[in-house]
Design a protein around this motif. Structure first.
Motif, PDB file in Angstrom:
ATOM      1  N   ASN A  67      -1.208  10.579   7.936  1.00 51.91           N
ATOM      2  CA  ASN A  67      -1.240  11.218   9.191  1.00 51.91           C
ATOM      3  C   ASN A  67       0.234  10.646  10.025  1.00 51.91           C
ATOM      4  O   ASN A  67       0.499  11.527  10.751  1.00 51.91           O
ATOM      5  CB  ASN A  67      -2.561  10.868  10.175  1.00 51.91           C
ATOM      6  N   LEU A  68       0.302   9.714   9.905  1.00 49.52           N
ATOM      7  CA  LEU A  68       1.458   8.670  10.626  1.00 49.52           C
ATOM      8  C   LEU A  68       2.827   9.221   9.903  1.00 49.52           C
ATOM      9  O   LEU A  68       3.931   9.343  10.553  1.00 49.52           O
ATOM     10  CB  LEU A  68       1.271   7.080  10.457  1.00 49.52           C
ATOM     11  N   LEU A  69       2.776   9.550   8.452  1.00 50.08           N
ATOM     12  CA  LEU A  69       4.089  10.006   7.969  1.00 50.08           C
ATOM     13  C   LEU A  69       4.486  11.413   8.328  1.00 50.08           C
ATOM     14  O   LEU A  69       5.836  11.711   8.474  1.00 50.08           O
ATOM     15  CB  LEU A  69       3.620  10.106   6.471  1.00 50.08           C
TER      16      LEU A  69
ATOM     17  N   LEU B 143      10.448   2.450   8.358  1.00 53.18           N
ATOM     18  CA  LEU B 143      10.486   1.114   9.256  1.00 53.18           C
ATOM     19  C   LEU B 143       9.829   0.988  10.412  1.00 53.18           C
ATOM     20  O   LEU B 143       9.316  -0.063  10.722  1.00 53.18           O
ATOM     21  CB  LEU B 143      12.036   0.692   9.478  1.00 53.18           C
ATOM     22  N   PRO B 144       9.855   2.039  11.384  1.00 53.22           N
ATOM     23  CA  PRO B 144       8.963   1.767  12.778  1.00 53.22           C
ATOM     24  C   PRO B 144       7.748   1.611  12.226  1.00 53.22           C
ATOM     25  O   PRO B 144       6.826   0.903  13.067  1.00 53.22           O
ATOM     26  CB  PRO B 144       9.185   3.302  13.302  1.00 53.22           C
TER      27      PRO B 144
ATOM     28  N   MET C 252       5.488  -1.762  13.377  1.00 50.19           N
ATOM     29  CA  MET C 252       4.253  -1.368  14.248  1.00 50.19           C
ATOM     30  C   MET C 252       3.264  -2.254  13.600  1.00 50.19           C
ATOM     31  O   MET C 252       2.376  -2.771  14.496  1.00 50.19           O
ATOM     32  CB  MET C 252       3.912   0.040  14.320  1.00 50.19           C
ATOM     33  N   ALA C 253       3.001  -2.190  12.273  1.00 46.20           N
ATOM     34  CA  ALA C 253       1.830  -2.593  11.498  1.00 46.20           C
ATOM     35  C   ALA C 253       1.960  -4.375  11.851  1.00 46.20           C
ATOM     36  O   ALA C 253       0.943  -4.914  11.933  1.00 46.20           O
ATOM     37  CB  ALA C 253       1.545  -2.187  10.195  1.00 46.20           C
ATOM     38  N   GLU C 254       2.997  -4.769  11.389  1.00 46.74           N
ATOM     39  CA  GLU C 254       3.408  -6.119  11.525  1.00 46.74           C
ATOM     40  C   GLU C 254       3.167  -6.684  12.800  1.00 46.74           C
ATOM     41  O   GLU C 254       3.096  -7.907  12.946  1.00 46.74           O
ATOM     42  CB  GLU C 254       4.712  -6.441  10.765  1.00 46.74           C
ATOM     43  N   GLN C 255       3.932  -6.027  13.961  1.00 49.05           N
ATOM     44  CA  GLN C 255       3.959  -6.619  15.314  1.00 49.05           C
ATOM     45  C   GLN C 255       2.936  -6.317  16.253  1.00 49.05           C
ATOM     46  O   GLN C 255       2.916  -6.522  17.145  1.00 49.05           O
ATOM     47  CB  GLN C 255       5.336  -6.247  15.675  1.00 49.05           C
TER      48      GLN C 255
ATOM     49  N   ASP D 220      -0.539   0.580   1.785  1.00 40.82           N
ATOM     50  CA  ASP D 220       0.005   1.791   1.599  1.00 40.82           C
ATOM     51  C   ASP D 220       1.452   1.648   1.348  1.00 40.82           C
ATOM     52  O   ASP D 220       2.071   2.625   0.664  1.00 40.82           O
ATOM     53  CB  ASP D 220      -0.260   3.042   2.182  1.00 40.82           C
ATOM     54  N   HIS D 221       2.105   0.691   1.832  1.00 45.30           N
ATOM     55  CA  HIS D 221       3.566   0.746   1.857  1.00 45.30           C
ATOM     56  C   HIS D 221       4.094   0.557   0.284  1.00 45.30           C
ATOM     57  O   HIS D 221       5.099   1.016  -0.030  1.00 45.30           O
ATOM     58  CB  HIS D 221       3.921  -0.641   2.594  1.00 45.30           C
TER      59      HIS D 221
END
Length: 203
Positions: free
Chosen positions: A20-22, A121-122, A126-129, A111-112
């Motif tokens: 969904n985010l892709l 990258l965004p 987003m997931a890391e920060q 899933d990365h």
């Protein structure tokens, strides 16, 4: 819609959060060559955005921004909808927002490694920060919009646009979101059921 809404609607419909985010990053026809559940998520993302862009509540919210901000009204309203989704979260989801975000980020990062080129990258940042948690606060929303504005061809401090909405307009837009979002949840579920029964490639 923006990141939080797409994550929530993916969870609501039990489809791929990552797929969904892709949808914001992968254009063109389906199938994409990715795993089928990612394609399903991309397809749903497009249906969600089309429904949102055509909805009277969204159009009314965009129209409340005066020029020159109205040109960017779609971006502004998408971000505002994530802000209001944070504030009204318990109305739409039984899981606490911090837990939902933690689980969503974990799935994205897992899933990365399943994507040929990894997460865009965004999404990885987003997931890391934990960007989304900041959307709950007006200051965080302003900063996020300013970040988007810096990436425009002609950079603009998009966060300033929010100050042009008076209290009455802000409240009207928020109430419009509360009316609209359950309709979007229902639409998403119906669209995905249609996809799975009539459109999804076999095998």
């Amino acid at each position: 819609m923006n990141f939080l809404a797409h994550l929530h609607l993916a969870a609501h419909t039990r489809s791929s959060l990552t797929g969904n985010l892709l949808g914001d990053f992968i254009k063109g026809p389906l199938p994409t060559g990715l795993a089928a559940h990612f394609d399903e998520g991309i397809w749903l993302h497009r249906k969600i955005d089309a429904f949102t862009d055509a909805h009277p509540e969204q159009r009314a919210a965009v129209a409340r921004f005066a020029p020159p901000w109205r040109r960017f009204g779609g971006i502004l309203v998408d971000m505002l909808y994530d802000h209001w989704l944070c504030l009204h979260w318990s109305q739409f989801c039984p899981d606490p927002l911090p837990r939902f975000l933690q689980q969503s980020y974990a799935q994205l990062l897992a899933d990365h490694h399943a994507l040929p080129d990894g997460l865009p990258l965004p999404l990885k940042r987003m997931a890391e920060q934990d960007w989304i948690a900041s959307y709950r606060q007006r200051e965080g929303l302003d900063l996020a919009l300013d970040g988007i504005g810096r990436r425009l061809r002609r950079p603009l401090p998009l966060g300033q646009a929010l100050a042009t909405l008076d209290e009455e307009a802000w409240h009207a837009c928020e109430q419009g979101f509360v009316r609209f979002y359950p309709q979007l949840m229902d639409h998403s579920a119906h669209q995905l059921a249609h996809y799975r029964t009539t459109i999804r490639p076999s095998g």
